[in-house]
Scaffold this motif. Sequence first.
Motif, PDB file in Angstrom:
ATOM      1  N   UNK A 236      20.928  46.617 -63.761  1.00 60.58           N
ATOM      2  CA  UNK A 236      20.019  46.736 -64.900  1.00 60.58           C
ATOM      3  C   UNK A 236      19.988  45.423 -65.670  1.00 60.58           C
ATOM      4  N   UNK A 237      18.959  45.265 -66.480  1.00 58.20           N
ATOM      5  CA  UNK A 237      18.852  44.147 -67.417  1.00 58.20           C
ATOM      6  C   UNK A 237      18.611  44.747 -68.790  1.00 58.20           C
ATOM      7  N   UNK A 238      19.511  44.496 -69.730  1.00 54.50           N
ATOM      8  CA  UNK A 238      19.436  45.081 -71.054  1.00 54.50           C
ATOM      9  C   UNK A 238      19.532  43.983 -72.107  1.00 54.50           C
ATOM     10  N   UNK A 239      19.304  44.371 -73.359  1.00 52.87           N
ATOM     11  CA  UNK A 239      19.540  43.488 -74.500  1.00 52.87           C
ATOM     12  C   UNK A 239      20.657  44.101 -75.323  1.00 52.87           C
ATOM     13  N   UNK A 241      23.210  43.188 -78.599  1.00 53.54           N
ATOM     14  CA  UNK A 241      23.506  42.272 -79.714  1.00 53.54           C
ATOM     15  C   UNK A 241      22.636  41.016 -79.672  1.00 53.54           C
ATOM     16  N   UNK A 242      21.374  41.204 -79.298  1.00 58.45           N
ATOM     17  CA  UNK A 242      20.416  40.113 -79.358  1.00 58.45           C
ATOM     18  C   UNK A 242      20.406  39.173 -78.171  1.00 58.45           C
ATOM     19  N   UNK A 243      21.179  39.461 -77.148  1.00 61.17           N
ATOM     20  CA  UNK A 243      21.145  38.590 -75.968  1.00 61.17           C
ATOM     21  C   UNK A 243      21.076  39.438 -74.705  1.00 61.17           C
ATOM     22  N   UNK A 244      20.630  38.818 -73.636  1.00 57.68           N
ATOM     23  CA  UNK A 244      20.431  39.531 -72.376  1.00 57.68           C
ATOM     24  C   UNK A 244      21.777  39.834 -71.709  1.00 57.68           C
ATOM     25  N   UNK A 245      21.850  41.015 -71.150  1.00 61.51           N
ATOM     26  CA  UNK A 245      23.056  41.474 -70.457  1.00 61.51           C
ATOM     27  C   UNK A 245      22.611  41.987 -69.089  1.00 61.51           C
ATOM     28  N   UNK A 246      22.949  41.256 -68.047  1.00 58.70           N
ATOM     29  CA  UNK A 246      22.578  41.642 -66.683  1.00 58.70           C
ATOM     30  C   UNK A 246      23.754  42.374 -66.061  1.00 58.70           C
ATOM     31  N   UNK A 247      23.531  43.630 -65.709  1.00 54.10           N
ATOM     32  CA  UNK A 247      24.592  44.426 -65.090  1.00 54.10           C
ATOM     33  C   UNK A 247      24.423  44.424 -63.566  1.00 54.10           C
ATOM     34  N   UNK A 248      25.453  43.926 -62.897  1.00 56.96           N
ATOM     35  CA  UNK A 248      25.491  43.956 -61.432  1.00 56.96           C
ATOM     36  C   UNK A 248      26.813  44.618 -61.060  1.00 56.96           C
ATOM     37  N   UNK A 249      26.826  45.942 -61.085  1.00 55.76           N
ATOM     38  CA  UNK A 249      28.056  46.691 -60.841  1.00 55.76           C
ATOM     39  C   UNK A 249      28.207  47.090 -59.376  1.00 55.76           C
ATOM     40  N   UNK A 250      27.337  46.557 -58.533  1.00 62.87           N
ATOM     41  CA  UNK A 250      27.444  46.805 -57.098  1.00 62.87           C
ATOM     42  C   UNK A 250      26.797  45.647 -56.363  1.00 62.87           C
ATOM     43  N   UNK A 251      27.241  45.433 -55.142  1.00 61.45           N
ATOM     44  CA  UNK A 251      26.567  44.508 -54.241  1.00 61.45           C
ATOM     45  C   UNK A 251      26.218  45.219 -52.932  1.00 61.45           C
ATOM     46  N   UNK A 252      26.222  46.543 -52.979  1.00 63.52           N
ATOM     47  CA  UNK A 252      25.941  47.333 -51.787  1.00 63.52           C
ATOM     48  C   UNK A 252      24.442  47.344 -51.489  1.00 63.52           C
ATOM     49  N   UNK A 258      15.146  45.190 -54.826  1.00 65.47           N
ATOM     50  CA  UNK A 258      13.769  44.697 -55.010  1.00 65.47           C
ATOM     51  C   UNK A 258      13.318  44.902 -56.454  1.00 65.47           C
ATOM     52  N   UNK A 259      13.562  46.101 -56.988  1.00 64.58           N
ATOM     53  CA  UNK A 259      13.180  46.360 -58.373  1.00 64.58           C
ATOM     54  C   UNK A 259      13.985  45.525 -59.350  1.00 64.58           C
ATOM     55  N   UNK A 260      15.267  45.342 -59.061  1.00 64.94           N
ATOM     56  CA  UNK A 260      16.129  44.548 -59.928  1.00 64.94           C
ATOM     57  C   UNK A 260      15.668  43.092 -59.969  1.00 64.94           C
ATOM     58  N   UNK A 279      26.433  38.043 -67.530  1.00 65.31           N
ATOM     59  CA  UNK A 279      26.307  38.567 -66.172  1.00 65.31           C
ATOM     60  C   UNK A 279      27.541  39.428 -65.933  1.00 65.31           C
ATOM     61  N   UNK A 280      27.343  40.720 -65.863  1.00 62.43           N
ATOM     62  CA  UNK A 280      28.431  41.685 -65.797  1.00 62.43           C
ATOM     63  C   UNK A 280      28.679  42.069 -64.339  1.00 62.43           C
ATOM     64  N   UNK A 281      29.763  41.540 -63.766  1.00 59.87           N
ATOM     65  CA  UNK A 281      30.106  41.794 -62.370  1.00 59.87           C
ATOM     66  C   UNK A 281      31.278  42.758 -62.218  1.00 59.87           C
TER      67      UNK A 281
END
Length: 490
Positions: A236-239, A241-252, A258-260, A279-281
């Motif tokens: 997911x891509x979220x906001x 506290x005013x900044x972008x937070x990209x969640x990548x909790x899987x690499x499966x 494609x949507x991400x 970037x949240x890994x």
Amino acid sequence: MIRALAASAALLALTAAAAPAVAQDWRALAAQDLAAAREELKANHPAAVVPGPGDAFRAWVDAGHDLIAAELGRVRGARDYYYVLQGYAGGFRDNNIRLNPSYEPLPAWFAAGTPNFATAWRDGGYVVSWVKPGVRGLPPLGARVVSCDDTPVEQLAQSRLDRWEGNLQLESERVRTAPYLLWDRDNSFSPGLPRQCRFQVGRGQRNFVLTTAFTSEEDRRAAWSASVFTPATPLSVETVDGRSWIRVHTLEPNADWRGFYATVEAQRAALQGPAGLVIDLRGASGLDAEAARRGYGLANRLWTVDFTAPRQPEAGSIVYRATPGNRDWYARALARMEADPLFVSESMPVIEQTRAIVAAFDAAIAAGQASFTLPGRPAVTDSGAANPVQGRVVVLIDGGCTGGCLDVLDLLTNLPNVTLAGAPTGADSIFIEATDLRLPSNYGDLSYGHKAWATRERGHNVPYTPQATYSGNPADEAAVRAWVSSLFAG
């Protein structure tokens, strides 16, 4: 061992799923597969010819087999078959050597019985992280285990968890296996559950009697989630506290990549902006060959290929063990490539490289060589492309970042203004590119790396350690968010 009053429905389902093998067959199947795994690894694993990183392999491949084979009389069923595989694989201290049942695995929170509470690994010790509501006589949240039945907690953990559940030499594996410390996991090879444990509670110490009983899956799942970070959304891509937070909790591969990627591309200008980026890994395990490529796909969309390519780690030298088995792996791969017209039209350099590897195997085997070395991918010349990411980048990691996630960190740590934050990652070996085999019983699979990245910058079985360490509760997402925000303020 104190056993639960009845095996869980999940365990019964596992045994049923493994039919038609009958209970008394599991001992013979375990012996057969244990021996087959040893012979395959002795015949083809490159650690046999690589000094240093291969020392642990050579010390364990026979000794570990004999140690476990001597205890095969303990095998009672499918669950003990599982622990035969885990106990042998775990002794190599190589996360790329995996022995797993071929049937559907039980969930991470499986237990035949629990003492109605769970433990987590926090600040260098085992602390109570969850207690069943309404049950009296349990240690309080935050109580630290000191000893059980007069056995120091570290000794208890080593005997009950190390090798059977994970590699306790790694911080990440301490975290992942901590809930099992006092749970009945139906492992006949581990010592029995203690009758009482001593806890540090505040400034004093107290003894608590343990009563092990069947616990519902709902409770066990809640206990697990309170002890080990469990992501809810894969990508997911979220906001925040005013900044972008990209969640990548899987690499499966089954995630919506494609949507991400489309979301990342649509928001690229904001993601590259001066406000900074997370970037949240956490939990981003990925064991298939393309896992790292998916993570690289994110990096390339944020920084561009021109900027990332010259900053990828050099492949350096690759050592191959010259055996017919390893040679056949490449020959089969080459045959598949050459039989695919699309692959031939689009990836001829890969085909030529694989042909050269097969030829090198043939020459080395004919000459009686134990191994040979070939250069890896050459470094990419820096084009001088500017860094398009303006702000600070915090890469959030934890012990769930394993496999391809570590390869992604090999790149991200070479990029400017990147800070690793969180908890130590998992680790992997320099023995890479998996050979996957079904074991003779058909109930187990063996996977191991068949070539050695001898000059890899990241060491053998060495995790990434964060520059900023989070010492709070990893299951408290609000606390994690607040802590990450504080890093941008500092």
